[in-house]
Write a protein that holds these residues in place. Sequence first.
Motif, PDB file in Angstrom:
ATOM      1  N   LEU A 152      12.193   4.579 -16.246  1.00 19.78           N
ATOM      2  CA  LEU A 152      11.084   5.318 -15.654  1.00 19.78           C
ATOM      3  C   LEU A 152      10.076   4.338 -15.061  1.00 19.78           C
ATOM      4  O   LEU A 152       9.815   3.278 -15.637  1.00 19.78           O
ATOM      5  N   ARG A 153       9.543   4.705 -13.931  1.00 23.76           N
ATOM      6  CA  ARG A 153       8.542   3.880 -13.267  1.00 23.76           C
ATOM      7  C   ARG A 153       7.214   3.988 -13.996  1.00 23.76           C
ATOM      8  O   ARG A 153       6.839   5.042 -14.481  1.00 23.76           O
ATOM      9  N   ALA A 197       5.192  -3.885  -7.087  1.00 22.35           N
ATOM     10  CA  ALA A 197       6.559  -4.335  -6.793  1.00 22.35           C
ATOM     11  C   ALA A 197       7.317  -3.266  -5.998  1.00 22.35           C
ATOM     12  O   ALA A 197       8.156  -3.602  -5.153  1.00 22.35           O
ATOM     13  N   CYS A 198       7.023  -1.996  -6.240  1.00 23.83           N
ATOM     14  CA  CYS A 198       7.642  -0.917  -5.460  1.00 23.83           C
ATOM     15  C   CYS A 198       7.197  -1.000  -4.002  1.00 23.83           C
ATOM     16  O   CYS A 198       8.012  -0.839  -3.081  1.00 23.83           O
ATOM     17  N   VAL A 199       5.914  -1.261  -3.794  1.00 21.03           N
ATOM     18  CA  VAL A 199       5.387  -1.394  -2.435  1.00 21.03           C
ATOM     19  C   VAL A 199       6.038  -2.584  -1.730  1.00 21.03           C
ATOM     20  O   VAL A 199       6.397  -2.504  -0.559  1.00 21.03           O
ATOM     21  N   ASP A 233      12.070  -8.713 -13.176  1.00 23.83           N
ATOM     22  CA  ASP A 233      10.739  -8.248 -12.777  1.00 23.83           C
ATOM     23  C   ASP A 233      10.613  -7.854 -11.309  1.00 23.83           C
ATOM     24  O   ASP A 233       9.508  -7.608 -10.834  1.00 23.83           O
ATOM     25  N   ALA A 234      11.708  -7.825 -10.574  1.00 24.57           N
ATOM     26  CA  ALA A 234      11.683  -7.375  -9.184  1.00 24.57           C
ATOM     27  C   ALA A 234      12.207  -5.938  -9.124  1.00 24.57           C
ATOM     28  O   ALA A 234      13.194  -5.605  -9.783  1.00 24.57           O
ATOM     29  N   VAL A 273      16.623   1.534  -1.631  1.00 25.80           N
ATOM     30  CA  VAL A 273      17.129   0.321  -2.265  1.00 25.80           C
ATOM     31  C   VAL A 273      16.781  -0.840  -1.337  1.00 25.80           C
ATOM     32  O   VAL A 273      17.022  -0.763  -0.124  1.00 25.80           O
ATOM     33  N   ALA A 274      16.216  -1.896  -1.894  1.00 22.10           N
ATOM     34  CA  ALA A 274      15.862  -3.071  -1.109  1.00 22.10           C
ATOM     35  C   ALA A 274      17.098  -3.619  -0.404  1.00 22.10           C
ATOM     36  O   ALA A 274      18.192  -3.631  -0.990  1.00 22.10           O
ATOM     37  N   PRO A 275      16.965  -4.063   0.843  1.00 21.73           N
ATOM     38  CA  PRO A 275      18.132  -4.525   1.593  1.00 21.73           C
ATOM     39  C   PRO A 275      18.966  -5.588   0.866  1.00 21.73           C
ATOM     40  O   PRO A 275      20.198  -5.523   0.895  1.00 21.73           O
TER      41      PRO A 275
END
Length: 144
Positions: free
Chosen positions: A5-6, A13-15, A54-55, A73-75
């Motif tokens: 859960l966020r 880090a989400c931003v 932590d990312a 999802v981050a590239p």
Amino acid sequence: MTIRLRTTEDLPACVEALAQVQAADRYPVDWPDDPDGWLTPAGLTSAWVAVEADAVLGHVGLAGDGEIVRLFVAPAARGRGLAGELLDAVRAAVQSPLKLEVSSEGTAAIAFYERSGWRRVGSSRAQWINAAGEAALMHHYVSP
């Protein structure tokens, strides 16, 4: 890699991950004035993150009406099945069918949803403008 859960502490880090997605895919089409607020829209009941060292590698939200929102999802983390794992976390928390909307410009997302068994149930025009300068065509899906 962990999906959990966020928390409020995850938002910076989400931003950061969202900025990478926006640069690569134009999602969201226009960078929000308040990215924290964009990640926490009205009606959001829960959100999950995929994290490693932590990312934040990925994010998904759930609105009160069973709608998947803010999935990305981050590239650099793509190709590892994270989108599916994030959706599995939502399905584990909610036993009812889920729904989502995706812009017709999101061809990779559409292909992923359809490969995963999501079923298109309709389409409509959005209130926002897409990259072509017209009202975005949104496709509506329900979970398998």
